[in-house]
Design a protein around this motif. Structure first.
Motif, PDB file in Angstrom:
ATOM      1  N   UNK A  69       0.816  -1.211   0.000  1.00  0.00           N
ATOM      2  CA  UNK A  69       0.000   0.000   0.000  1.00  0.00           C
ATOM      3  C   UNK A  69       0.851   1.264   0.000  1.00  0.00           C
ATOM      4  N   UNK A  70       2.029   1.198   0.644  1.00  0.00           N
ATOM      5  CA  UNK A  70       2.883   2.383   0.744  1.00  0.00           C
ATOM      6  C   UNK A  70       3.790   2.573  -0.461  1.00  0.00           C
ATOM      7  N   UNK A  71       4.234   1.472  -1.050  1.00  0.00           N
ATOM      8  CA  UNK A  71       5.338   1.570  -2.008  1.00  0.00           C
ATOM      9  C   UNK A  71       5.049   1.037  -3.409  1.00  0.00           C
ATOM     10  N   UNK A  72       4.008   0.258  -3.592  1.00  0.00           N
ATOM     11  CA  UNK A  72       3.731  -0.299  -4.916  1.00  0.00           C
ATOM     12  C   UNK A  72       3.092   0.777  -5.792  1.00  0.00           C
ATOM     13  N   UNK A  79       2.740  -7.669  -8.700  1.00  0.00           N
ATOM     14  CA  UNK A  79       3.732  -7.810  -7.643  1.00  0.00           C
ATOM     15  C   UNK A  79       4.506  -6.537  -7.398  1.00  0.00           C
ATOM     16  N   UNK A  80       5.498  -6.646  -6.537  1.00  0.00           N
ATOM     17  CA  UNK A  80       6.295  -5.488  -6.156  1.00  0.00           C
ATOM     18  C   UNK A  80       7.776  -5.827  -6.341  1.00  0.00           C
ATOM     19  N   UNK A  88      11.846   6.800  -0.141  1.00  0.00           N
ATOM     20  CA  UNK A  88      12.246   7.499   1.082  1.00  0.00           C
ATOM     21  C   UNK A  88      11.044   8.024   1.861  1.00  0.00           C
ATOM     22  N   UNK A  89      11.084   7.753   3.153  1.00  0.00           N
ATOM     23  CA  UNK A  89      10.079   8.208   4.108  1.00  0.00           C
ATOM     24  C   UNK A  89       8.686   7.638   3.854  1.00  0.00           C
ATOM     25  N   UNK A  90       8.640   6.498   3.144  1.00  0.00           N
ATOM     26  CA  UNK A  90       7.406   5.721   3.116  1.00  0.00           C
ATOM     27  C   UNK A  90       7.490   4.772   4.317  1.00  0.00           C
ATOM     28  N   UNK A  91       8.024   3.566   4.061  1.00  0.00           N
ATOM     29  CA  UNK A  91       8.381   2.686   5.180  1.00  0.00           C
ATOM     30  C   UNK A  91       9.838   2.931   5.551  1.00  0.00           C
ATOM     31  N   UNK A  92      10.700   3.049   4.546  1.00  0.00           N
ATOM     32  CA  UNK A  92      12.120   3.351   4.762  1.00  0.00           C
ATOM     33  C   UNK A  92      12.258   4.673   5.496  1.00  0.00           C
ATOM     34  N   UNK A  93      13.343   4.807   6.249  1.00  0.00           N
ATOM     35  CA  UNK A  93      13.572   6.031   7.016  1.00  0.00           C
ATOM     36  C   UNK A  93      15.064   6.219   7.238  1.00  0.00           C
ATOM     37  N   UNK A  94      15.443   7.431   7.588  1.00  0.00           N
ATOM     38  CA  UNK A  94      16.829   7.697   7.958  1.00  0.00           C
ATOM     39  C   UNK A  94      17.167   6.996   9.271  1.00  0.00           C
ATOM     40  N   UNK A  95      18.454   7.008   9.615  1.00  0.00           N
ATOM     41  CA  UNK A  95      18.956   6.426  10.867  1.00  0.00           C
ATOM     42  C   UNK A  95      18.872   4.905  10.881  1.00  0.00           C
ATOM     43  N   UNK A  96      19.012   4.279   9.710  1.00  0.00           N
ATOM     44  CA  UNK A  96      19.134   2.830   9.665  1.00  0.00           C
ATOM     45  C   UNK A  96      20.406   2.423  10.389  1.00  0.00           C
ATOM     46  N   UNK A  97      20.394   1.244  10.977  1.00  0.00           N
ATOM     47  CA  UNK A  97      21.592   0.772  11.673  1.00  0.00           C
ATOM     48  C   UNK A  97      22.742   0.507  10.710  1.00  0.00           C
ATOM     49  N   UNK A  98      22.439   0.085   9.466  1.00  0.00           N
ATOM     50  CA  UNK A  98      23.535  -0.311   8.570  1.00  0.00           C
ATOM     51  C   UNK A  98      23.411   0.236   7.147  1.00  0.00           C
ATOM     52  N   UNK A  99      22.504   1.197   6.934  1.00  0.00           N
ATOM     53  CA  UNK A  99      22.386   1.819   5.622  1.00  0.00           C
ATOM     54  C   UNK A  99      22.584   3.327   5.741  1.00  0.00           C
ATOM     55  N   UNK A 100      23.125   3.924   4.687  1.00  0.00           N
ATOM     56  CA  UNK A 100      23.260   5.371   4.647  1.00  0.00           C
ATOM     57  C   UNK A 100      21.888   6.024   4.571  1.00  0.00           C
ATOM     58  N   UNK A 101      21.796   7.253   5.063  1.00  0.00           N
ATOM     59  CA  UNK A 101      20.570   8.035   4.911  1.00  0.00           C
ATOM     60  C   UNK A 101      20.383   8.405   3.450  1.00  0.00           C
TER      61      UNK A 101
END
Length: 224
Positions: A69-72, A79-80, A88-101
């Protein structure tokens, strides 16, 4: 589960796409969903989440429905693609433990793992991470946003962040309730099933995930 034969680990190749989520990327890297990361049906995602990670049907359905619902952006019936989940800023967000913003103004965030962040996390917790450690790690990453003069996460994305580490703990903890550093390096850093991974014997319910996520949030508030 099997990590051999048709489900052996194969790193993504040219033209393959991945998401910011190690759980989904690992499923693709082992062929439990389309290895290309494209055209993945909701039913195949739900089936893999319930079978390989032993999430309950309500929890798996909630997660998959949220992603679709958020990203497709196309026909849901087609499918997706995993990279759509990097919006960005759908489900994904900044401040991931192991990914760059995400870069300023970018519509999509990076999906490639930042090994420097992986090393920093595991150097900080060489004996592994329990619930308190995972909460502290999330709090530290969110504090970095303030140090870098980036916007604070909103309440929704804070909750998503809590939920991500809650599921990490529920899925990957050992019998001492700690996620070992080697386990995290394999799952977060390589996006493969850790050598010690076994499908949880207890089904991970929506209520269980919510309870651990709320505890993560409470611990983070104490740090603040």
């Amino acid at each position: 589960m099997s990590s051999h034969g048709q489900h052996a680990f194969i790193a993504p190749g040219q033209g393959d796409v991945r998401s910011p989520c190690p759980a989904l990327n690992t499923l693709a890297n082992h062929g439990y969903i389309n290895r290309s990361g494209k055209g993945i049906s909701a039913s195949s995602l739900i089936d893999s989440l319930t079978t390989i990670y032993h999430l309950s049907s309500p929890l798996a359905t909630t997660l998959v429905a949220g992603g679709f619902l958020s990203c497709c952006t196309g026909d849901i019936g087609e499918g997706i693609s995993l990279d759509a989940l990097a919006a960005h800023n759908k489900i994904e967000h900044d401040a991931s433990l192991v990914h760059d913003d995400a870069l300023p103004g970018a519509k999509f965030a990076p999906t490639q793992v930042n090994q420097t962040l992986v090393n920093k996390l595991l150097d900080t917790y060489p004996d592994g991470l329990g619930i308190n450690d995972l909460a502290e790690a999330r709090w530290s990453r969110e504090m970095m946003l303030l140090q870098e003069k980036k916007p604070k996460l909103n309440v929704v994305h804070e909750e998503i962040g809590h939920g991500e580490v809650a599921l990490t703990w529920l899925l990957m903890k050992d019998n001492t309730n700690v996620v070992k550093a080697k386990t995290l390096r394999q799952w977060y850093g390589v996006e493969t099933f850790p050598e010690t991974y076994v499908i949880p014997t207890e089904e991970i319910s929506l209520e269980m995930a919510r309870t651990v996520s709320a505890e993560i949030g409470r611990i983070m508030k104490r740090h603040s």
